[in-house]
Design a protein around this motif. Structure first.
Motif, mmCIF file in Angstrom:
data_model
loop_
_atom_site.group_PDB
_atom_site.id
_atom_site.type_symbol
_atom_site.label_atom_id
_atom_site.label_comp_id
_atom_site.label_asym_id
_atom_site.label_seq_id
_atom_site.Cartn_x
_atom_site.Cartn_y
_atom_site.Cartn_z
ATOM 1 N N LEU A 162 -12.636 -5.774 -5.738
ATOM 2 C CA LEU A 162 -12.859 -4.454 -5.178
ATOM 3 C C LEU A 162 -12.078 -4.276 -3.883
ATOM 4 N N THR A 163 -11.794 -3.022 -3.556
ATOM 5 C CA THR A 163 -11.253 -2.665 -2.252
ATOM 6 C C THR A 163 -12.432 -2.421 -1.307
ATOM 7 N N TYR A 164 -12.337 -2.937 -0.080
ATOM 8 C CA TYR A 164 -13.440 -2.691 0.839
ATOM 9 C C TYR A 164 -12.947 -2.565 2.273
ATOM 10 N N LEU A 277 -11.012 6.206 -0.221
ATOM 11 C CA LEU A 277 -9.965 5.206 -0.449
ATOM 12 C C LEU A 277 -10.327 4.282 -1.607
ATOM 13 N N GLY A 278 -11.440 4.584 -2.278
ATOM 14 C CA GLY A 278 -11.904 3.708 -3.346
ATOM 15 C C GLY A 278 -12.451 2.403 -2.822
ATOM 16 N N ALA A 279 -12.978 2.410 -1.594
ATOM 17 C CA ALA A 279 -13.394 1.178 -0.925
ATOM 18 C C ALA A 279 -14.887 1.166 -0.644
ATOM 19 N N LEU A 280 -15.472 -0.020 -0.686
ATOM 20 C CA LEU A 280 -16.851 -0.250 -0.302
ATOM 21 C C LEU A 280 -16.879 -0.925 1.055
ATOM 22 N N GLU A 281 -18.058 -0.925 1.700
ATOM 23 C CA GLU A 281 -18.232 -1.716 2.911
ATOM 24 C C GLU A 281 -18.601 -3.131 2.496
ATOM 25 N N GLY A 282 -17.826 -4.113 2.961
ATOM 26 C CA GLY A 282 -18.020 -5.470 2.455
ATOM 27 C C GLY A 282 -18.265 -6.497 3.537
ATOM 28 N N GLY A 283 -19.350 -7.274 3.376
ATOM 29 C CA GLY A 283 -19.592 -8.437 4.215
ATOM 30 C C GLY A 283 -20.047 -8.115 5.618
#
Length: 326
Positions: A162-164, A277-283
């Motif tokens: 995934l994008t994040y 942007l097709g991104a999630l928030e990650g970590g």
């Protein structure tokens, strides 16, 4: 004895560092040693000459940086508990942790900071109510501005399909597939891709899609790094020159953009542009010392903040005390 001949291979080893004694020779150094310094890069000849000429004065110890002019808000993010995140600058544009007091389940948490304490985020944020000072005037949405903060990430390339993003600040109003406003964040484009410091600037008329408005390489090493952005506007207000800084190193681009005025609240640690942007928030990541300015900081201003390191910015007696102070 020091052997100046170049040899292939790695210098990495598990031995302790000895000062005044050779690792394989039982004979100790007889004499005096002072001011041992180790650097992660080759010093320039001029730098070594400067150290020599300084003589007994030695090197300057790190000192706090005087805040550059034009500051609008300053969030040290030193809070360890409570439901208020203080803006210590005189305008007092205070924020609130979402969704509850700091340290509560689902809310930002206290984290060891680069300058005293910081806040860590993992799909939560600090909400600062909308204010005209955060839209930069006159008129609103056309003024020049700058943002800087210390950012901590876990490091490494994107290990997900995934994008994040790891958001720093976001004051955007989403209008379908476009936004009005601005957002600063660390962007992980795709599997195996290295991170990028990225910035989105929109006037509500242009669809936002990958890649971001401007991006610059962000260190794979993770840990603490100074991130900053400056936005300069020409007299015709039809474009903007955006400069990103990572640890004082600039990357610039000029883009077409009009009025960015919007009614959105300012978010620290959460993104509205990520989904566009097709991104999630990650970590988990942490943020320290968020500062917002009306006007363009100079490269020298950014370097002064960077070199001040953990001393941060100087504070006057008239400013509100931090929640904690070393």
């Amino acid at each position: 004895n020091f052997d100046p001949m170049k040899r292939p291979g790695s210098l990495a080893n598990t031995k302790s560092l000895f000062i005044g004694k050779h690792a394989t020779d039982p004979t100790s150094f007889i004499g005096l040693i002072d001011e041992v310094e180790i650097f992660s890069r080759a010093l320039l000849q001029t730098e070594i000459q400067d150290i020599y000429r300084a003589g007994s004065a030695g090197k300057c110890k790190p000192a706090c940086a005087v805040p550059p002019p034009g500051m609008v808000a300053w969030y040290p993010l030193d809070e360890t508990t409570g439901a208020i995140v203080s803006d210590v600058w005189p305008y007092h544009l205070d924020g609130a942790p979402i969704t509850g007091p700091i340290g509560a389940a689902g809310s930002p948490a206290s984290h060891p900071g680069y300058v005293n304490n910081a806040l860590s985020f993992n799909q939560n944020h600090v909400n600062v109510p909308n204010h005209s000072l955060l839209n930069f005037f006159p008129p609103a949405g056309t003024g020049e501005f700058s943002i800087d903060a210390w950012m901590w990430t876990q490091g490494g390339a994107n290990q997900s399909q995934l994008t994040y993003v790891n958001p720093v600040v976001d004051k955007t109003l989403v209008l379908g597939s476009s936004v009005a406003g601005y957002a600063l964040y660390v962007y992980y484009p795709s599997l195996g891709a290295p991170p990028q410091l990225a910035f989105t600037l929109g006037d509500g008329t242009v669809a936002i899609a990958p890649p971001p408005t401007i991006q610059a390489p962000y260190p794979l090493s993770g840990g603490w790094h100074l991130v900053a952005v400056t936005v300069a506007r020409p007299a015709n207000l039809l474009s903007a020159t955006v400069t990103l800084y990572v640890d004082g190193t600039p990357s610039s681009a000029t883009i077409p953009v009009g009025n960015t005025d919007n009614s959105a609240d300012l978010w620290i640690g959460k993104s509205r542009v990520g989904p566009l942007l097709g991104a999630l928030e990650g970590g988990e990541f942490a943020i320290d010392e968020v500062e917002i300015f009306s006007g363009v900081l100079t490269p020298e201003d950014i370097l002064t903040i960077y070199h001040a390191g953990s001393e941060g910015k100087c504070r006057s007696r008239g400013m509100r005390r931090r929640a904690a102070r070393h």
